[in-house]
Each structure stands twice: as structure tokens, then as C-alpha cells.
Motif scaffolding. Structure first.
Motif, PDB file in Angstrom:
ATOM      1  N   CYS A   1      49.802  41.001  38.786  1.00 54.88           N
ATOM      2  CA  CYS A   1      49.176  39.911  38.047  1.00 54.88           C
ATOM      3  C   CYS A   1      49.741  39.791  36.641  1.00 54.88           C
ATOM      4  CB  CYS A   1      47.657  40.083  37.996  1.00 54.88           C
ATOM      5  SG  CYS A   1      47.086  41.375  36.893  1.00 54.88           S
ATOM      6  N   ARG A   2      49.556  38.625  36.082  1.00 56.13           N
ATOM      7  CA  ARG A   2      49.907  38.353  34.692  1.00 56.13           C
ATOM      8  C   ARG A   2      48.598  38.042  33.965  1.00 56.13           C
ATOM      9  NH1 ARG A   2      53.293  34.512  35.604  1.00 56.13           N
ATOM     10  NH2 ARG A   2      55.157  35.837  35.619  1.00 56.13           N
TER      11      ARG A   2
ATOM     12  N   MET B   1      29.525  41.484  44.064  1.00 58.42           N
ATOM     13  CA  MET B   1      30.303  42.667  44.407  1.00 58.42           C
ATOM     14  C   MET B   1      31.770  42.392  44.099  1.00 58.42           C
ATOM     15  SD  MET B   1      28.666  43.623  48.125  1.00 58.42           S
ATOM     16  CE  MET B   1      26.916  43.955  48.341  1.00 58.42           C
ATOM     17  N   TYR B   2      32.380  43.257  43.309  1.00 52.65           N
ATOM     18  CA  TYR B   2      33.782  43.059  42.955  1.00 52.65           C
ATOM     19  C   TYR B   2      34.428  44.393  42.608  1.00 52.65           C
ATOM     20  CZ  TYR B   2      31.784  43.220  38.232  1.00 52.65           C
ATOM     21  OH  TYR B   2      31.089  43.577  37.098  1.00 52.65           O
ATOM     22  N   MET B   3      35.748  44.419  42.702  1.00 51.01           N
ATOM     23  CA  MET B   3      36.500  45.639  42.433  1.00 51.01           C
ATOM     24  C   MET B   3      36.599  45.882  40.941  1.00 51.01           C
ATOM     25  SD  MET B   3      40.389  46.624  43.571  1.00 51.01           S
ATOM     26  CE  MET B   3      41.175  48.097  42.904  1.00 51.01           C
ATOM     27  N   LYS B   4      36.420  47.142  40.543  1.00 47.17           N
ATOM     28  CA  LYS B   4      36.594  47.513  39.142  1.00 47.17           C
ATOM     29  C   LYS B   4      37.186  48.918  39.067  1.00 47.17           C
ATOM     30  CE  LYS B   4      33.216  48.949  36.633  1.00 47.17           C
ATOM     31  NZ  LYS B   4      31.963  49.093  35.845  1.00 47.17           N
ATOM     32  N   ARG B   5      37.957  49.151  38.011  1.00 47.33           N
ATOM     33  CA  ARG B   5      38.499  50.486  37.774  1.00 47.33           C
ATOM     34  C   ARG B   5      37.464  51.321  37.024  1.00 47.33           C
ATOM     35  NH1 ARG B   5      43.585  50.519  34.534  1.00 47.33           N
ATOM     36  NH2 ARG B   5      42.695  48.743  33.441  1.00 47.33           N
ATOM     37  N   ILE B   6      37.234  52.532  37.496  1.00 50.45           N
ATOM     38  CA  ILE B   6      36.291  53.415  36.822  1.00 50.45           C
ATOM     39  C   ILE B   6      36.881  53.919  35.509  1.00 50.45           C
ATOM     40  CG2 ILE B   6      35.017  55.598  37.021  1.00 50.45           C
ATOM     41  CD1 ILE B   6      34.923  55.140  40.034  1.00 50.45           C
TER      42      ILE B   6
ATOM     43  N   MET C   1      41.048  39.970  36.423  1.00 49.68           N
ATOM     44  CA  MET C   1      41.625  39.453  37.661  1.00 49.68           C
ATOM     45  C   MET C   1      40.982  40.112  38.881  1.00 49.68           C
ATOM     46  SD  MET C   1      44.150  37.188  37.212  1.00 49.68           S
ATOM     47  CE  MET C   1      45.385  36.619  36.054  1.00 49.68           C
ATOM     48  N   LEU C   2      40.810  41.426  38.830  1.00 53.75           N
ATOM     49  CA  LEU C   2      40.187  42.131  39.949  1.00 53.75           C
ATOM     50  C   LEU C   2      38.766  41.637  40.189  1.00 53.75           C
ATOM     51  CD1 LEU C   2      41.357  45.799  39.230  1.00 53.75           C
ATOM     52  CD2 LEU C   2      42.299  44.212  40.924  1.00 53.75           C
ATOM     53  N   ALA C   3      38.016  41.447  39.086  1.00 56.88           N
ATOM     54  CA  ALA C   3      36.634  40.973  39.210  1.00 56.88           C
ATOM     55  C   ALA C   3      36.570  39.558  39.767  1.00 56.88           C
ATOM     56  CB  ALA C   3      35.938  41.038  37.849  1.00 56.88           C
ATOM     57  N   ASN C   4      37.549  38.716  39.418  1.00 60.05           N
ATOM     58  CA  ASN C   4      37.549  37.321  39.857  1.00 60.05           C
ATOM     59  C   ASN C   4      37.983  37.150  41.307  1.00 60.05           C
ATOM     60  OD1 ASN C   4      36.670  36.337  37.409  1.00 60.05           O
ATOM     61  ND2 ASN C   4      38.736  35.955  36.629  1.00 60.05           N
ATOM     62  N   TYR C   5      38.938  37.980  41.763  1.00 57.33           N
ATOM     63  CA  TYR C   5      39.589  37.694  43.036  1.00 57.33           C
ATOM     64  C   TYR C   5      39.349  38.721  44.140  1.00 57.33           C
ATOM     65  CZ  TYR C   5      42.099  34.234  40.259  1.00 57.33           C
ATOM     66  OH  TYR C   5      42.410  33.174  39.441  1.00 57.33           O
ATOM     67  N   LEU C   6      39.016  39.945  43.795  1.00 57.75           N
ATOM     68  CA  LEU C   6      38.776  40.950  44.833  1.00 57.75           C
ATOM     69  C   LEU C   6      37.274  41.207  44.938  1.00 57.75           C
ATOM     70  CD1 LEU C   6      41.736  43.469  44.555  1.00 57.75           C
ATOM     71  CD2 LEU C   6      41.546  41.326  45.824  1.00 57.75           C
ATOM     72  N   LYS C   7      36.641  40.357  45.726  1.00 60.04           N
ATOM     73  CA  LYS C   7      35.186  40.364  45.871  1.00 60.04           C
ATOM     74  C   LYS C   7      34.759  41.155  47.104  1.00 60.04           C
ATOM     75  CE  LYS C   7      34.236  37.165  42.620  1.00 60.04           C
ATOM     76  NZ  LYS C   7      33.324  37.406  41.461  1.00 60.04           N
ATOM     77  N   GLY C   8      33.485  41.542  47.097  1.00 58.59           N
ATOM     78  CA  GLY C   8      32.866  42.136  48.269  1.00 58.59           C
ATOM     79  C   GLY C   8      32.193  41.060  49.101  1.00 58.59           C
ATOM     80  N   GLU C   9      31.105  41.415  49.752  1.00 57.03           N
ATOM     81  CA  GLU C   9      30.414  40.463  50.621  1.00 57.03           C
ATOM     82  C   GLU C   9      29.737  39.350  49.828  1.00 57.03           C
ATOM     83  OE1 GLU C   9      27.790  42.601  53.148  1.00 57.03           O
ATOM     84  OE2 GLU C   9      29.399  43.584  54.268  1.00 57.03           O
ATOM     85  N   THR C  10      29.413  39.607  48.574  1.00 55.95           N
ATOM     86  CA  THR C  10      28.824  38.575  47.709  1.00 55.95           C
ATOM     87  C   THR C  10      29.607  38.525  46.407  1.00 55.95           C
ATOM     88  OG1 THR C  10      27.270  40.005  46.514  1.00 55.95           O
ATOM     89  CG2 THR C  10      26.566  39.176  48.680  1.00 55.95           C
ATOM     90  N   ASP C  11      29.389  37.486  45.612  1.00 56.66           N
ATOM     91  CA  ASP C  11      30.082  37.364  44.337  1.00 56.66           C
ATOM     92  C   ASP C  11      29.678  38.429  43.342  1.00 56.66           C
ATOM     93  OD1 ASP C  11      31.587  35.251  45.161  1.00 56.66           O
ATOM     94  OD2 ASP C  11      30.314  33.695  44.264  1.00 56.66           O
TER      95      ASP C  11
END
Length: 273
Positions: free
Chosen positions: A184-185, A203-208, A191-201
């Protein structure tokens, strides 16, 4: 990973990947991150190499060690791809492709623990990068080139993709160990929060560990998670790019999977033009 150590890996891989090899040598044997330790009567090197791999959610050794107590390699054991020969005294020494290729033979004592682990890790990254030169995915590599203008070697099984503005997600979508590459740029965490979602909005991917280039990720609001490795570079127009690799492999060992993807990060400068 410190910048100095990262730079050393890049320089070392660049040299090794461009070097000639002796095709008359037999191919070495063994799985990635397997090490044969010779003459280690007190198991000092075994313990050094078996410490936990950092930044994994479960305990896994850095290397899988087998031992040969006597100081003598037989015809079969000479073919191991990583050999460490214990020496109580003497100079730390590396020999490459001594009996087979690719192969590394290191003469070391217990006092060389940090350098020993670094050199074995560098060698495994080199081996994985060499495999990628032969078995890779030109179709997805062209997509990366068209989108971001960079060259990269990608695993051959990485056939799924999702493209958004300044964002590209590639995956093998495998239930038996899902491997992923995100390029990504912009702000990687947004970007991860916007595009890599779980079953609902929600839920999203985040780095610990968002301030580091390696660590653990999780799916906010869900039980998913795993390790990640990351590299930041400049593209051809000197704009910041982030390349993040991550693994989702519940109930599976993850060391080899994430370190296969870590090797991908170091092929960026060696991708086919």
C-alpha cells in the motif's frame, strides 16, 4: 528488526543471489530451518539454536536441531543443508557449498550464539529467495508492477487478489495456512482497518505492535490473529510504500510460513524487470 541488520540481510542476499554456483555439486537435503549440530557433547549449541522464535503467538524453536555427537560427518550427514560444528576454541568460520549446494557449514562455539543464529537465518532467507526465483507467480508479480511500479517475487500459490486505491492484497486463501501480502501507499494501519474486514465492519485487522516491522496482528472484535513481517521502501517516484506479509494458520505451526513470506520482502530489489 534493526535497520542495520536489515541492511546486512539485503546486501548479503544481493551478493548470494547474483553469485555463480557449482552445478556439479549434489543438492543438499533437509527441511527449512533444520540444522545438524556436530561434536556438541554437552548440547550447548542445541540449546542456543532451540530458543523460541520471536514474534510468534505460540512457542516454536528458531531451528529444528539434530545432533551428531562424534566429530565426523558420514556420507549421508554431509548432505545436510545447514551444519554447525562445535569447537571449544578457535575462530568462528563459515564454509559454503562444501559438500552439496545450497549448504552452509559453520564452525562455532557457545560464545558465538548471536552471530550463529543470524548467519543461519540469513542462509535460510537466501535459500527461500532462490526457490522463489524458480517457483514464483509472474501473473501476480505483473499486477504489483502495474500498480506500484516495483519488482517482487511472489509464491506460486498466491492467486487471489483485492485491489483498491493505493492498496493491493494478495493471498493463497488456503485453509491449511493462509499466506498474505499487502502492498500500500499511505498509512498501513488505516488501510488495514478500511479494507481487511471481518464478518462486520466493526471487525478489522490491526497490528498489535504498530511501531515495529515485525510482530503480531489481530482481528479486532474476533479471535483471529497471527504473525506479520513488514518492510517500507520508496517506489520509482520516491513515494513511500509499505509491504506487509502476514499469516493466518490456526492450530498450525507458523514459523516456516511467516519466514517464507519474510524472504519475499527481500526479493523486491531482485525481481525480474
Amino acid at each position: 528488526m534493526h535497520l542495520r541488520w536489515r541492511t546486512q540481510i539485503i546486501i548479503s542476499l544481493s551478493f548470494l543471489l547474483s553469485s555463480c554456483t557449482d552445478d556439479s555439486r549434489q543438492v543438499s537435503g533437509g527441511k527449512p530451518y533444520e540444522v545438524l549440530v556436530v561434536n556438541d557433547s554437552h548440547d550447548s549449541l542445541r540449546h542456543i539454536l532451540s530458543v523460541d522464535t520471536p514474534d510468534l503467538p505460540q512457542s516454536e524453536p528458531q531451528f529444528d536441531v539434530s545432533s551428531l555427537k562424534q566429530n565426523r560427518l558420514q556420507d549421508g550427514t554431509k548432505m545436510a543443508h545447514s551444519i554447525v560444528i562445535h569447537q571449544a576454541k578457535g575462530t568462528y568460520r563459515i564454509q559454503r557449498n562444501l559438500y552439496a549446494q545450497p549448504q552452509i557449514v559453520i564452525h562455532a562455539s557457545a560464545g558465538d550464539s548471536l552471530q550463529l543464529r543470524k548467519d543461519l537465518k540469513r542462509f535460510e532467507l537466501y535459500c527461500e529467495a532462490k526457490r522463489l526465483q524458480t517457483y514464483h507467480n509472474p501473473k501476480m508479480e505483473r499486477l504489483v508492477k502495474q500498480t506500484f511500479g516495483i519488482n517482487i517475487l511472489l509464491p506460486v500459490d498466491m492467486n487471489s487478489s483485492m485491489k483498491k486505491k493505493d492498496f493491493l492484497w494478495l493471498s493463497n486463501n488456503s485453509a491449511a495456512g493462509m499466506k498474505n501480502v499487502v502492498i500500500c501507499r499511505g498509512n498501513i494501519d488505516k488501510m488495514l482497518a478500511n479494507y481487511l474486514k471481518g464478518e462486520t465492519d466493526d471487525m478489522y485487522m490491526k497490528r498489535i505492535t504498530p511501531c515495529k516491522n515485525r510482530g503480531l496482528w489481530e482481528m479486532k472484535g474476533d479471535a483471529m490473529g497471527g504473525p506479520y513481517r513488514m518492510r517500507q521502501i520508496k517506489d520509482g517516484k520516491q513515494r513511500d510504500l509499505t509491504i506487509l506479509t502476514f499469516v493466518y494458520a490456526p492450530s498450525m505451526k507458523k514459523r516456516n510460513l511467516i519466514q517464507q513470506l519474510e524472504a519475499v520482502l527481500y526479493t523486491i530489489n531482485y525481481g525480474r524487470k
